[in-house]
Motif scaffolding. Structure first.
Motif, PDB file in Angstrom:
ATOM      1  N   LYS A   6      14.954   6.096   6.700  1.00 60.51           N
ATOM      2  CA  LYS A   6      13.806   7.208   5.941  1.00 60.51           C
ATOM      3  C   LYS A   6      14.200   7.302   4.362  1.00 60.51           C
ATOM      4  CE  LYS A   6      12.525  12.022   6.085  1.00 60.51           C
ATOM      5  NZ  LYS A   6      12.613  13.310   6.645  1.00 60.51           N
ATOM      6  N   LYS A   7      15.600   7.422   4.166  1.00 57.66           N
ATOM      7  CA  LYS A   7      15.929   7.349   2.704  1.00 57.66           C
ATOM      8  C   LYS A   7      15.553   6.189   2.091  1.00 57.66           C
ATOM      9  CE  LYS A   7      20.175   9.994   3.050  1.00 57.66           C
ATOM     10  NZ  LYS A   7      21.607   9.844   2.893  1.00 57.66           N
ATOM     11  N   PHE A   8      15.765   4.892   2.719  1.00 53.96           N
ATOM     12  CA  PHE A   8      15.319   3.796   1.850  1.00 53.96           C
ATOM     13  C   PHE A   8      13.774   3.776   1.707  1.00 53.96           C
ATOM     14  CE2 PHE A   8      13.476  -0.453   2.824  1.00 53.96           C
ATOM     15  CZ  PHE A   8      14.100  -1.273   1.851  1.00 53.96           C
ATOM     16  N   ILE A   9      12.944   4.008   2.584  1.00 54.86           N
ATOM     17  CA  ILE A   9      11.505   3.948   2.537  1.00 54.86           C
ATOM     18  C   ILE A   9      10.940   5.017   1.427  1.00 54.86           C
ATOM     19  CG2 ILE A   9      10.588   5.428   4.163  1.00 54.86           C
ATOM     20  CD1 ILE A   9       8.811   3.296   4.959  1.00 54.86           C
ATOM     21  N   SER A  10      11.627   5.755   1.207  1.00 53.16           N
ATOM     22  CA  SER A  10      11.148   7.165   0.422  1.00 53.16           C
ATOM     23  C   SER A  10      11.830   7.095  -1.074  1.00 53.16           C
ATOM     24  CB  SER A  10      11.369   8.258   0.821  1.00 53.16           C
ATOM     25  OG  SER A  10      12.725   8.564   0.921  1.00 53.16           O
ATOM     26  N   ARG A  11      12.936   6.055  -1.209  1.00 51.97           N
ATOM     27  CA  ARG A  11      13.241   5.953  -2.796  1.00 51.97           C
ATOM     28  C   ARG A  11      12.673   5.155  -3.570  1.00 51.97           C
ATOM     29  NH1 ARG A  11      19.210   3.410  -1.345  1.00 51.97           N
ATOM     30  NH2 ARG A  11      18.414   1.424  -0.510  1.00 51.97           N
ATOM     31  N   GLY A  12      13.102   5.229  -4.805  1.00 47.80           N
ATOM     32  CA  GLY A  12      12.355   4.146  -5.817  1.00 47.80           C
ATOM     33  C   GLY A  12      13.114   3.223  -6.328  1.00 47.80           C
ATOM     34  N   ASN A  13      13.954   2.762  -5.663  1.00 49.25           N
ATOM     35  CA  ASN A  13      14.962   1.790  -6.336  1.00 49.25           C
ATOM     36  C   ASN A  13      14.373   0.391  -6.663  1.00 49.25           C
ATOM     37  OD1 ASN A  13      16.974  -0.213  -6.688  1.00 49.25           O
ATOM     38  ND2 ASN A  13      18.586   0.949  -5.577  1.00 49.25           N
ATOM     39  N   VAL A  14      14.443   0.138  -7.984  1.00 51.67           N
ATOM     40  CA  VAL A  14      13.727  -1.006  -8.441  1.00 51.67           C
ATOM     41  C   VAL A  14      14.080  -2.253  -7.595  1.00 51.67           C
ATOM     42  CG1 VAL A  14      13.224  -2.578 -10.216  1.00 51.67           C
ATOM     43  CG2 VAL A  14      13.265  -0.190 -10.556  1.00 51.67           C
ATOM     44  N   MET A  15      15.357  -2.646  -7.539  1.00 55.36           N
ATOM     45  CA  MET A  15      15.685  -3.827  -6.681  1.00 55.36           C
ATOM     46  C   MET A  15      15.151  -3.948  -5.225  1.00 55.36           C
ATOM     47  SD  MET A  15      17.147  -6.582  -7.053  1.00 55.36           S
ATOM     48  CE  MET A  15      18.554  -7.506  -7.242  1.00 55.36           C
ATOM     49  N   ASP A  16      15.376  -2.713  -4.659  1.00 54.87           N
ATOM     50  CA  ASP A  16      14.878  -2.559  -3.189  1.00 54.87           C
ATOM     51  C   ASP A  16      13.102  -2.861  -3.246  1.00 54.87           C
ATOM     52  OD1 ASP A  16      17.343  -2.059  -1.977  1.00 54.87           O
ATOM     53  OD2 ASP A  16      16.892   0.221  -2.091  1.00 54.87           O
ATOM     54  N   MET A  17      12.626  -2.345  -4.058  1.00 52.28           N
ATOM     55  CA  MET A  17      11.153  -2.629  -4.170  1.00 52.28           C
ATOM     56  C   MET A  17      10.700  -3.971  -4.405  1.00 52.28           C
ATOM     57  SD  MET A  17       9.673   0.075  -3.556  1.00 52.28           S
ATOM     58  CE  MET A  17       8.103  -0.146  -3.978  1.00 52.28           C
ATOM     59  N   ALA A  18      11.658  -4.733  -5.247  1.00 47.21           N
ATOM     60  CA  ALA A  18      11.433  -6.296  -5.437  1.00 47.21           C
ATOM     61  C   ALA A  18      11.615  -6.969  -4.260  1.00 47.21           C
ATOM     62  CB  ALA A  18      12.392  -6.897  -6.857  1.00 47.21           C
ATOM     63  N   VAL A  19      12.612  -6.599  -3.487  1.00 50.37           N
ATOM     64  CA  VAL A  19      12.835  -7.250  -2.498  1.00 50.37           C
ATOM     65  C   VAL A  19      11.928  -7.082  -1.292  1.00 50.37           C
ATOM     66  CG1 VAL A  19      14.600  -7.301  -0.415  1.00 50.37           C
ATOM     67  CG2 VAL A  19      15.513  -7.321  -2.743  1.00 50.37           C
ATOM     68  N   GLY A  20      11.341  -5.999  -1.163  1.00 49.03           N
ATOM     69  CA  GLY A  20      10.494  -5.532  -0.513  1.00 49.03           C
ATOM     70  C   GLY A  20       8.960  -6.433  -0.729  1.00 49.03           C
ATOM     71  N   ILE A  21       8.835  -6.446  -1.811  1.00 47.54           N
ATOM     72  CA  ILE A  21       7.495  -6.987  -2.412  1.00 47.54           C
ATOM     73  C   ILE A  21       7.578  -8.700  -1.963  1.00 47.54           C
ATOM     74  CG2 ILE A  21       6.135  -7.901  -4.305  1.00 47.54           C
ATOM     75  CD1 ILE A  21       6.744  -5.066  -5.609  1.00 47.54           C
ATOM     76  N   ILE A  22       8.775  -9.438  -2.406  1.00 46.30           N
ATOM     77  CA  ILE A  22       8.985 -10.724  -2.118  1.00 46.30           C
ATOM     78  C   ILE A  22       9.031 -10.983  -0.514  1.00 46.30           C
ATOM     79  CG2 ILE A  22      10.542 -12.612  -2.389  1.00 46.30           C
ATOM     80  CD1 ILE A  22      11.182 -11.196  -5.032  1.00 46.30           C
ATOM     81  N   ILE A  23       9.641 -10.237  -0.126  1.00 47.20           N
ATOM     82  CA  ILE A  23       9.833 -10.358   1.495  1.00 47.20           C
ATOM     83  C   ILE A  23       8.586 -10.059   2.228  1.00 47.20           C
ATOM     84  CG2 ILE A  23      11.251 -10.150   3.713  1.00 47.20           C
ATOM     85  CD1 ILE A  23      13.710 -10.129   1.759  1.00 47.20           C
ATOM     86  N   GLY A  24       8.181  -8.954   1.765  1.00 46.94           N
ATOM     87  CA  GLY A  24       6.722  -8.188   2.506  1.00 46.94           C
ATOM     88  C   GLY A  24       5.664  -9.410   2.273  1.00 46.94           C
ATOM     89  N   GLY A  25       5.630 -10.199   1.219  1.00 44.91           N
ATOM     90  CA  GLY A  25       4.637 -11.225   0.969  1.00 44.91           C
ATOM     91  C   GLY A  25       4.888 -12.483   1.769  1.00 44.91           C
ATOM     92  N   ALA A  26       5.977 -12.765   2.146  1.00 46.95           N
ATOM     93  CA  ALA A  26       6.439 -13.888   3.029  1.00 46.95           C
ATOM     94  C   ALA A  26       6.131 -13.490   4.516  1.00 46.95           C
ATOM     95  CB  ALA A  26       7.900 -14.256   2.585  1.00 46.95           C
ATOM     96  N   PHE A  27       6.485 -12.210   4.866  1.00 46.73           N
ATOM     97  CA  PHE A  27       5.946 -11.742   6.349  1.00 46.73           C
ATOM     98  C   PHE A  27       4.698 -11.456   6.738  1.00 46.73           C
ATOM     99  CE2 PHE A  27      11.101 -11.370   6.439  1.00 46.73           C
ATOM    100  CZ  PHE A  27      11.191 -12.429   7.283  1.00 46.73           C
ATOM    101  N   THR A  28       4.047 -11.219   5.676  1.00 43.26           N
ATOM    102  CA  THR A  28       2.589 -10.595   5.903  1.00 43.26           C
ATOM    103  C   THR A  28       1.713 -11.337   7.090  1.00 43.26           C
ATOM    104  OG1 THR A  28       2.339  -9.839   3.891  1.00 43.26           O
ATOM    105  CG2 THR A  28       0.457 -10.046   4.965  1.00 43.26           C
ATOM    106  N   THR A  29       1.705 -12.592   6.968  1.00 43.70           N
ATOM    107  CA  THR A  29       1.262 -13.329   8.014  1.00 43.70           C
ATOM    108  C   THR A  29       1.953 -13.051   9.491  1.00 43.70           C
ATOM    109  OG1 THR A  29       0.416 -14.987   6.733  1.00 43.70           O
ATOM    110  CG2 THR A  29       0.371 -15.578   9.002  1.00 43.70           C
ATOM    111  N   ILE A  30       3.213 -13.171   9.485  1.00 45.99           N
ATOM    112  CA  ILE A  30       3.866 -12.964  10.892  1.00 45.99           C
ATOM    113  C   ILE A  30       3.589 -11.431  11.225  1.00 45.99           C
ATOM    114  CG2 ILE A  30       6.173 -12.796  11.939  1.00 45.99           C
ATOM    115  CD1 ILE A  30       6.924 -14.963   9.862  1.00 45.99           C
ATOM    116  N   VAL A  31       3.667 -10.497  10.399  1.00 48.07           N
ATOM    117  CA  VAL A  31       3.648  -8.894  10.917  1.00 48.07           C
ATOM    118  C   VAL A  31       2.037  -8.599  11.220  1.00 48.07           C
ATOM    119  CG1 VAL A  31       3.823  -6.646   9.936  1.00 48.07           C
ATOM    120  CG2 VAL A  31       5.428  -8.443   9.394  1.00 48.07           C
ATOM    121  N   ASN A  32       1.172  -9.291  10.290  1.00 46.54           N
ATOM    122  CA  ASN A  32      -0.133  -9.002  10.952  1.00 46.54           C
ATOM    123  C   ASN A  32      -0.276  -9.649  12.183  1.00 46.54           C
ATOM    124  OD1 ASN A  32      -1.185  -7.851   8.745  1.00 46.54           O
ATOM    125  ND2 ASN A  32      -1.617  -9.512   7.505  1.00 46.54           N
TER     126      ASN A  32
END
Length: 149
Positions: A9-35
């Motif tokens: 919950k803390k991770f998802i609600s904080r605005g840490n730039v590095m975490d967001m960058a990692v989230g965007i990159i890995i999220g893009g890579a896993f989009t097809t799998i998660v969909n």
């Protein structure tokens, strides 16, 4: 388990730039799998238990217009699954980093000298000694000398 979800919950609600960058990159890579996970596995399973296929849940509006609530619910589930996957990956990376730092710290502690040389009798004594056990001289404060063989 509660601590894990509290940390999530803390991770998802904080605005840490590095975490967001990692989230965007890995999220893009896993989009097809998660969909695929949501559309092909989770939605049908939820449909078995609740009798609902989220992609078909619609609210009719005026005329032929509809609100596609099911598609929105699938998108929300997709988001939370991606966030959970990213959180788990970052958590594993952070834990691995902490373990590596602890190992390096332990090695440094082990390398620290544990003895020093008495300036009067030249005997090797404990690093914390204030008096030499061999010659009983009171020792001045000095830098530790590592043992050489």
């Amino acid at each position: 388990m509660k601590a894990f979800f509290d940390e999530f919950k803390k991770f998802i609600s904080r605005g840490n730039v590095m975490d967001m960058a990692v989230g965007i990159i890995i999220g893009g890579a896993f989009t097809t799998i998660v969909n695929s996970l949501v559309d092909d596995i989770i939605s049908p399973l939820l449909g078995c238990f609740g009798g609902l296929d989220f992609s078909e849940v619609k609210i009719p509006l005026v005329g032929t217009s509809t609100l596609n609530i099911g598609n929105f619910l699938n998108a929300v589930i997709n988001f939370f699954l991606m966030a959970l996957i990213l959180f788990t990956i970052v958590k594993l990376m952070n834990d691995a980093q902490k373990r590596l730092e602890n190992l390096q710290h332990k090695e440094k502690e082990e390398e620290a000298p544990k003895t020093k040389i008495c300036p009067y009798c030249k005997s090797e004594i404990d690093i914390e000694a204030t008096r030499c056990p061999h010659c009983t001289s009171e020792l001045p404060k000095m830098e530790p000398v590592s043992k050489t063989k």
